[in-house]
Design a protein around this motif. Structure first.
Motif, short mmCIF file in Angstrom:
data_model
loop_
_atom_site.label_atom_id
_atom_site.label_comp_id
_atom_site.label_asym_id
_atom_site.label_seq_id
_atom_site.Cartn_x
_atom_site.Cartn_y
_atom_site.Cartn_z
N GLN A 13 -11.77 -16.46 -1.52
CA GLN A 13 -11.85 -15.55 -2.66
C GLN A 13 -11.25 -14.20 -2.30
O GLN A 13 -11.21 -13.81 -1.12
CB GLN A 13 -13.30 -15.36 -3.09
N ALA A 14 -10.80 -13.49 -3.31
CA ALA A 14 -10.27 -12.15 -3.10
C ALA A 14 -11.30 -11.30 -2.38
O ALA A 14 -12.49 -11.36 -2.68
CB ALA A 14 -9.89 -11.52 -4.43
N GLY A 15 -10.82 -10.53 -1.41
CA GLY A 15 -11.70 -9.71 -0.59
C GLY A 15 -12.16 -10.40 0.67
O GLY A 15 -12.74 -9.75 1.55
N GLN A 39 5.90 -17.40 2.41
CA GLN A 39 6.73 -17.72 1.25
C GLN A 39 5.83 -18.15 0.10
O GLN A 39 5.12 -19.16 0.21
CB GLN A 39 7.74 -18.81 1.58
N ALA A 40 5.87 -17.37 -0.96
CA ALA A 40 5.12 -17.69 -2.17
C ALA A 40 5.98 -18.55 -3.08
O ALA A 40 7.22 -18.52 -2.98
CB ALA A 40 4.70 -16.41 -2.88
N PRO A 88 -5.01 -11.88 -4.28
CA PRO A 88 -4.30 -13.06 -4.83
C PRO A 88 -2.82 -13.06 -4.51
O PRO A 88 -2.23 -14.13 -4.31
CB PRO A 88 -4.56 -12.92 -6.33
N GLU A 89 -2.21 -11.89 -4.41
CA GLU A 89 -0.78 -11.83 -4.11
C GLU A 89 -0.45 -12.18 -2.66
O GLU A 89 0.71 -12.28 -2.30
CB GLU A 89 -0.20 -10.45 -4.45
N VAL A 114 -2.16 -20.65 2.44
CA VAL A 114 -3.24 -19.69 2.19
C VAL A 114 -3.29 -19.45 0.68
O VAL A 114 -2.29 -19.07 0.08
CB VAL A 114 -3.00 -18.37 2.93
N THR A 115 -4.45 -19.69 0.11
CA THR A 115 -4.63 -19.48 -1.32
C THR A 115 -5.80 -18.53 -1.54
O THR A 115 -6.90 -18.78 -1.04
CB THR A 115 -4.90 -20.80 -2.05
N VAL A 116 -5.54 -17.44 -2.26
CA VAL A 116 -6.57 -16.44 -2.52
C VAL A 116 -6.86 -16.45 -4.02
O VAL A 116 -5.97 -16.18 -4.83
CB VAL A 116 -6.12 -15.04 -2.08
N SER A 117 -8.09 -16.77 -4.36
CA SER A 117 -8.47 -16.83 -5.77
C SER A 117 -9.04 -15.50 -6.23
O SER A 117 -9.67 -14.77 -5.46
CB SER A 117 -9.49 -17.94 -5.98
#
Length: 118
Positions: A13-15, A39-40, A88-89, A114-117
């Motif tokens: 999660q974000a943070g 790379q996004a 998220p970015e 890596v995925t940040v929700s």
């Protein structure tokens, strides 16, 4: 030749925080600089952080400065990327890279997601 294997990616999660690891084999680890890139989707690969072979000099992209920390353990042939206050970015595939004999990053790992929700 240098072989690189990343690990430590995941969903957060974000943070939150994650620590990526990159295990190297082949050439003597303390003889080359290491870096992290990402790379996004739909974007070009971009520089994130780098560390000199001795570990004394470190460099960061402005977008991660103050949140990410690159380090290396030459005894364990491993470079790390500690990522805090994730956004998220920051979502991307993260790659570690090793400097080649002729300079420049010539060796790449397979990447870790890596995925940040939000």
């Amino acid at each position: 030749q240098v072989q690189l294997v990343e690990s430590g990616g995941g969903l957060v999660q974000a943070g939150g925080s994650l620590r990526l690891s990159c295990a190297a084999s082949g050439r003597v680890f303390g003889t080359y600089d290491m870096g992290w890139f990402r790379q996004a989707p739909g974007k070009e690969r971009e520089f994130v952080a780098a560390i000199a072979r001795s570990g004394t000099n470190r460099y960061y992209a402005d977008s991660v400065k103050g949140r990410f920390t690159i380090s290396r353990d030459n005894a364990k042939n491993t470079v790390y990327l500690q990522m805090n206050s994730l956004k998220p970015e920051d979502t991307a595939v993260y790659y570690c890279a090793a400097e080649g004999v002729g300079g420049g990053y010539e060796h790449w790992g397979q990447g870790t997601q890596v995925t940040v929700s939000s």
